[in-house]
Scaffold this motif. Structure first.
Motif, mmCIF file in Angstrom:
data_model
loop_
_atom_site.group_PDB
_atom_site.id
_atom_site.type_symbol
_atom_site.label_atom_id
_atom_site.label_comp_id
_atom_site.label_asym_id
_atom_site.label_seq_id
_atom_site.Cartn_x
_atom_site.Cartn_y
_atom_site.Cartn_z
ATOM 1 N N ASN A 126 -14.343 18.808 -11.015
ATOM 2 C CA ASN A 126 -13.463 19.454 -12.025
ATOM 3 C C ASN A 126 -13.652 19.939 -12.533
ATOM 4 N N VAL A 127 -12.994 21.125 -13.386
ATOM 5 C CA VAL A 127 -13.681 22.669 -13.996
ATOM 6 C C VAL A 127 -13.344 22.688 -15.042
ATOM 7 N N TRP A 128 -14.293 22.267 -16.210
ATOM 8 C CA TRP A 128 -14.417 22.312 -17.624
ATOM 9 C C TRP A 128 -14.233 23.568 -18.101
ATOM 10 N N TYR A 129 -14.200 23.505 -19.194
ATOM 11 C CA TYR A 129 -13.679 24.440 -20.087
ATOM 12 C C TYR A 129 -14.490 24.779 -21.024
ATOM 13 N N PHE A 130 -15.623 25.657 -21.682
ATOM 14 C CA PHE A 130 -16.583 25.333 -23.033
ATOM 15 C C PHE A 130 -16.445 26.159 -24.050
ATOM 16 N N GLY A 131 -15.117 26.659 -24.053
ATOM 17 C CA GLY A 131 -15.022 27.580 -24.994
ATOM 18 C C GLY A 131 -14.501 28.668 -25.064
ATOM 19 N N GLU A 132 -14.861 29.870 -25.970
ATOM 20 C CA GLU A 132 -14.286 31.066 -25.960
ATOM 21 C C GLU A 132 -14.777 31.829 -26.995
ATOM 22 N N ASP A 133 -15.443 33.275 -26.476
ATOM 23 C CA ASP A 133 -15.441 34.244 -27.572
ATOM 24 C C ASP A 133 -14.078 35.204 -27.449
ATOM 25 N N SER A 134 -12.863 35.491 -28.889
ATOM 26 C CA SER A 134 -11.758 35.979 -28.843
ATOM 27 C C SER A 134 -11.707 36.722 -29.780
ATOM 28 N N LYS A 135 -10.955 38.020 -29.623
ATOM 29 C CA LYS A 135 -11.013 38.890 -30.436
ATOM 30 C C LYS A 135 -10.010 40.051 -29.876
ATOM 31 N N GLU A 136 -8.557 39.886 -31.262
ATOM 32 C CA GLU A 136 -7.753 40.342 -31.286
ATOM 33 C C GLU A 136 -7.783 42.700 -31.146
ATOM 34 N N GLN B 4 -6.546 46.091 -32.784
ATOM 35 C CA GLN B 4 -5.169 46.638 -32.460
ATOM 36 C C GLN B 4 -6.203 48.066 -33.308
ATOM 37 N N ASP B 5 -5.829 49.449 -32.731
ATOM 38 C CA ASP B 5 -6.359 50.083 -32.337
ATOM 39 C C ASP B 5 -7.972 50.812 -31.763
ATOM 40 N N GLY B 6 -8.099 50.181 -31.594
ATOM 41 C CA GLY B 6 -9.615 50.117 -31.515
ATOM 42 C C GLY B 6 -10.920 49.174 -32.077
ATOM 43 N N GLU B 7 -10.295 48.571 -32.811
ATOM 44 C CA GLU B 7 -10.764 47.555 -33.801
ATOM 45 C C GLU B 7 -10.577 46.394 -33.659
ATOM 46 N N VAL B 8 -11.651 45.367 -34.093
ATOM 47 C CA VAL B 8 -11.154 44.387 -34.396
ATOM 48 C C VAL B 8 -10.795 43.671 -34.736
ATOM 49 N N VAL B 9 -9.785 42.898 -35.316
ATOM 50 C CA VAL B 9 -8.516 42.616 -36.512
ATOM 51 C C VAL B 9 -8.655 41.063 -36.704
ATOM 52 N N SER B 10 -8.603 40.289 -35.892
ATOM 53 C CA SER B 10 -9.003 38.693 -35.398
ATOM 54 C C SER B 10 -10.573 38.262 -34.675
ATOM 55 N N THR B 11 -10.507 36.834 -34.898
ATOM 56 C CA THR B 11 -11.631 36.305 -34.319
ATOM 57 C C THR B 11 -10.335 35.002 -34.202
ATOM 58 N N GLU B 12 -9.867 34.475 -34.206
ATOM 59 C CA GLU B 12 -8.905 33.553 -34.290
ATOM 60 C C GLU B 12 -9.161 32.878 -32.975
ATOM 61 N N GLY B 13 -8.557 31.163 -32.462
ATOM 62 C CA GLY B 13 -8.637 30.817 -31.394
ATOM 63 C C GLY B 13 -10.205 30.653 -30.557
ATOM 64 N N SER B 14 -11.232 31.710 -31.681
ATOM 65 C CA SER B 14 -12.751 31.405 -30.712
ATOM 66 C C SER B 14 -13.753 30.474 -31.222
ATOM 67 N N TRP B 15 -14.089 29.416 -30.193
ATOM 68 C CA TRP B 15 -14.905 27.902 -30.702
ATOM 69 C C TRP B 15 -16.079 28.378 -29.150
ATOM 70 N N LEU C 23 -10.824 20.989 -26.942
ATOM 71 C CA LEU C 23 -10.532 20.411 -28.234
ATOM 72 C C LEU C 23 -11.647 20.462 -29.477
ATOM 73 N N ALA C 24 -11.159 21.942 -30.237
ATOM 74 C CA ALA C 24 -11.882 22.298 -31.055
ATOM 75 C C ALA C 24 -10.451 22.397 -32.558
ATOM 76 N N PRO C 25 -10.867 20.933 -33.412
ATOM 77 C CA PRO C 25 -9.688 21.064 -34.485
ATOM 78 C C PRO C 25 -9.115 21.672 -34.988
ATOM 79 N N ASP C 26 -8.321 21.834 -34.937
ATOM 80 C CA ASP C 26 -7.736 22.799 -36.003
ATOM 81 C C ASP C 26 -7.914 24.453 -35.177
ATOM 82 N N ILE C 27 -8.112 25.082 -34.384
ATOM 83 C CA ILE C 27 -8.433 25.566 -33.865
ATOM 84 C C ILE C 27 -7.549 26.146 -32.132
ATOM 85 N N ALA C 28 -7.728 25.281 -31.446
ATOM 86 C CA ALA C 28 -7.454 24.892 -30.120
ATOM 87 C C ALA C 28 -7.817 23.263 -29.230
ATOM 88 N N GLU C 29 -6.835 23.298 -29.244
ATOM 89 C CA GLU C 29 -6.374 21.617 -29.051
ATOM 90 C C GLU C 29 -5.452 22.239 -27.713
#
Length: 249
Positions: free
Chosen positions: A125-135, A137-148, A175-181
């Motif tokens: 089984n392949v398990w997923y332990f999370g992510e470091d995600s950056k959105e 725009q115009d070369g600038e980080v505007v959000s890290t929503e979804g990171s866990w 399972l990151a409550p209210d972030i990634a489910e």
């Protein structure tokens, strides 16, 4: 009716479905017609000794030095993504995970920059332990929503690819409550796929969905020995994200 089977400290919920599975064009939504079924942990503290150093699951082989290249046409323009299996690793709750770098571009401009963490157990089984995600725009980080990250804040890893998928199996991917489910359901093991990279048969077809975004569905197709070759988003103009090429470095 559900039955539960024990494997590697997890309890996998299995639906009593027949061999027929809905297609992406079938009427209705199979996710909305079934109860929510999760991978439930018999022991939340996973034993790092039950993990191996390489990810060899045939439907999701993640070999360091491999890069998968995808392309799709969206209402906003042409979107491309490069999914690179790096040689880097990251320790998470005692498990050595493989770091995968995923970058998304819209008409050539970087819009998402993500590092994902995966590991395979001894059963395959392949398990997923999370992510470091950056959105971006115009070369600038505007959000890290979804990171866990697993364990932090009570987050738990999930199974992103089963060792032995069967039609009707439903499993929790994260399972990151209210972030990634995210959850997934196996629809078929006999899918045929035609993408720029090639034509394939006998592929795994899954449906992914999340209670955090009701009505949002994604159909994914994985072919043995290759990995993910296509995903289809029915909403928003039925966007097809297709595998264009695989390179090595």
């Amino acid at each position: 009716m559900l039955r539960y089977t024990q494997t590697f400290g997890i309890v996998v919920a299995v639906t009593a479905l027949g061999c027929q599975s809905p297609s992406p064009t079938a009427s209705g939504d199979p996710a909305s017609r079934s109860p929510t079924l999760d991978v439930k942990y018999a022991n939340p503290e996973l034993d790092p000794g039950n993990f191996v150093s390489t990810i060899t699951n045939p439907y999701l082989p993640l070999v360091p030095g491999t890069a998968f290249h995808y392309r799709s046409r969206t209402p906003d323009g042409v979107e491309t993504s490069d999914v690179v299996v790096t040689h880097a690793t990251k320790q998470i709750i005692g498990v050595t995970t493989t770091v995968v770098h995923d970058q998304v571009f819209l008409d050539g401009d970087l819009t998402e920059d993500t590092f994902d963490w995966f590991a395979q157990d001894r059963d395959g089984n392949v398990w997923y332990f999370g992510e470091d995600s950056k959105e971006i725009q115009d070369g600038e980080v505007v959000s890290t929503e979804g990171s866990w990250e697993a364990e932090a804040g009570g987050n738990e890893p999930g199974v992103v690819m089963l060792a032995h998928p069967r039609t009707g199996l439903v499993y929790r991917q994260e399972l990151a409550p209210d972030i990634a489910e995210d959850q997934a359901r196996v629809l078929s093991l006999k899918a045929k796929v035609d993408v720029p990279y090639g034509q394939f048969g006998g592929c795994l077809h899954t449906l992914e969905y999340t209670p955090l975004e009701l009505g949002v569905r994604e159909h994914k197709f994985y072919c043995s020995g290759i990995g993910q070759v296509m995903d289809v988003q029915p909403k928003g103009g039925r966007i097809r994200n297709e595998l264009i090429s695989i390179t090595h470095f």
